[in-house]
Design a protein around this motif. Structure first.
Motif, short mmCIF file in Angstrom:
data_model
loop_
_atom_site.label_atom_id
_atom_site.label_comp_id
_atom_site.label_asym_id
_atom_site.label_seq_id
_atom_site.Cartn_x
_atom_site.Cartn_y
_atom_site.Cartn_z
N GLU A 133 0.82 -1.21 0.00
CA GLU A 133 0.00 0.00 0.00
C GLU A 133 0.86 1.26 0.00
O GLU A 133 0.66 2.17 -0.82
N ALA A 134 1.82 1.33 0.93
CA ALA A 134 2.67 2.51 1.02
C ALA A 134 3.63 2.60 -0.16
O ALA A 134 3.91 3.71 -0.65
N GLY A 135 4.12 1.46 -0.64
CA GLY A 135 5.04 1.47 -1.77
C GLY A 135 4.37 1.94 -3.04
O GLY A 135 4.95 2.72 -3.82
N GLU A 136 3.15 1.50 -3.27
CA GLU A 136 2.42 1.94 -4.46
C GLU A 136 2.11 3.43 -4.40
O GLU A 136 2.18 4.14 -5.41
N PHE A 141 3.47 8.91 -6.29
CA PHE A 141 4.01 10.25 -6.06
C PHE A 141 5.17 10.51 -7.03
O PHE A 141 5.29 11.61 -7.60
N ALA A 142 6.03 9.51 -7.22
CA ALA A 142 7.15 9.66 -8.16
C ALA A 142 6.63 9.90 -9.58
O ALA A 142 7.17 10.73 -10.32
N SER A 143 5.58 9.18 -9.96
CA SER A 143 5.01 9.35 -11.30
C SER A 143 4.46 10.76 -11.48
O SER A 143 4.64 11.39 -12.54
N SER A 144 3.78 11.26 -10.46
CA SER A 144 3.22 12.62 -10.54
C SER A 144 4.32 13.66 -10.68
O SER A 144 4.19 14.64 -11.44
N PHE A 145 5.41 13.44 -9.94
CA PHE A 145 6.54 14.37 -10.03
C PHE A 145 7.14 14.34 -11.43
O PHE A 145 7.44 15.38 -12.03
N TRP A 282 9.87 4.52 -13.76
CA TRP A 282 10.58 5.37 -12.80
C TRP A 282 12.09 5.26 -12.96
O TRP A 282 12.83 5.87 -12.20
N GLU A 283 12.52 4.46 -13.94
CA GLU A 283 13.95 4.25 -14.17
C GLU A 283 14.65 3.68 -12.94
O GLU A 283 15.84 3.94 -12.69
#
Length: 297
Positions: A133-136, A141-145, A282-283
């Protein structure tokens, strides 16, 4: 040890009696007389059926796993990976280190997590559900950034640089979270052809059963749909953050002749649960270690 250090101590009669016993001691006869003596190793080798409290098997009763009631050679003959076919419930053959206590597969949380059914039994207290849950959420968040740098006018170089930085930050956070949640298992991954898989798997299975590698290992069986000639073997360790233990297992794999020209790669189970594979958006590098970096070649 010098001859003086190895002398018997005591009065002359005692020393004489002990020396006579040593001179007349028949080693072969002693073993014949004690042939039925049950030790963990002899019991496993002989395939005895009684309960062995000193040994553990999280896959007890699983038909596609090594059982403590059979020798490793019997197990390898029973389930040769080159020809053993998959079933709806079994895509892997397993062997676990009997000297390391692990949670039973039937009690493991990953058996109730989609995509986690084929991973090693997790450590006691592991919280895979929270990790996922937290990892997803962290990956979202990384994708949004990263999406902010897709706007017109943003250079390709800047996009690549920020994507890699966002992925690296996310990976570090996920690994730190996995450590806190005790989701620490990881695996060395070996690929071999179907023509050599029986031999390679036999080497790994024996070393695992003899407490020379990690906590367990698995090998892919013959797929009904995927007819590629390569098979994957995974050798698990208990803690991806224990670099010395991860390196120890890599060194043993090299001693066994299983690290050759191409490096082997190590992937934490946390990445597997979150679907982080090669080519992810996310590379994030799908592995955190490789034998070339750890072993110098």
């Amino acid at each position: 040890m010098s001859s003086d250090e190895s002398d018997f101590y005591g009065d002359d009669d005692l020393v004489g009696d002990l020396k006579r016993k040593v001179e007349h001691f028949d080693v072969n006869k002693w073993w014949e007389d004690h042939e039925a003596l049950k030790t963990p190793l002899s019991t496993r080798a002989g395939g005895a059926s009684e309960n062995m409290s000193l040994l553990h098997n999280p896959y007890a009763g699983d038909p596609y796993a090594w059982q403590l009631t059979e020798s490793v050679d019997a197990f390898l003959s029973r389930l040769p990976p080159a020809t053993t076919e998959e079933t709806p419930d079994h895509r892997w053959i397993w062997v676990c280190n009997p000297y390391i206590k692990q949670k039973s597969r039937h009690e493991a949380e990953n058996q109730r997590v989609r995509g986690g059914e084929d991973e090693a039994p997790e450590a006691e207290g592991a919280d895979i559900a929270t990790l996922m849950e937290a990892g997803e959420e962290r990956l979202h968040f990384a994708s949004s950034f990263i999406d902010q740098f897709r706007a017109p006018g943003i250079s390709g170089a800047l996009f690549i640089r920020e994507t890699k930085k966002a992925g690296m930050d996310a990976a570090n956070d996920i690994l730190s979270l996995a450590k806190r949640l005790r989701v620490t298992c990881g695996k060395w991954m070996l690929f071999c052809t179907v023509f050599e898989v029986n031999e390679v798997w036999g080497t790994i299975a024996k070393a695992t059963a003899n407490n020379e590698l990690g906590i367990g290992a698995k090998v892919a069986v013959k797929s009904n749909v995927d007819h590629r000639m390569e098979r994957l073997i995974c050798v698990y360790t208990a803690d991806f953050s224990d670099k010395s233990d991860v390196t120890r297992v890599a060194e043993k794999l090299k001693q066994l002749g299983l690290v050759k020209d191409k490096p082997l790669y190590y992937k934490p189970d946390a990445y597997t649960y979150l679907g982080i594979a090669s080519g992810n958006p996310w590379e994030i590098r799908a592995s955190i270690y490789d034998t070339r970096s750890l072993l110098g070649k």
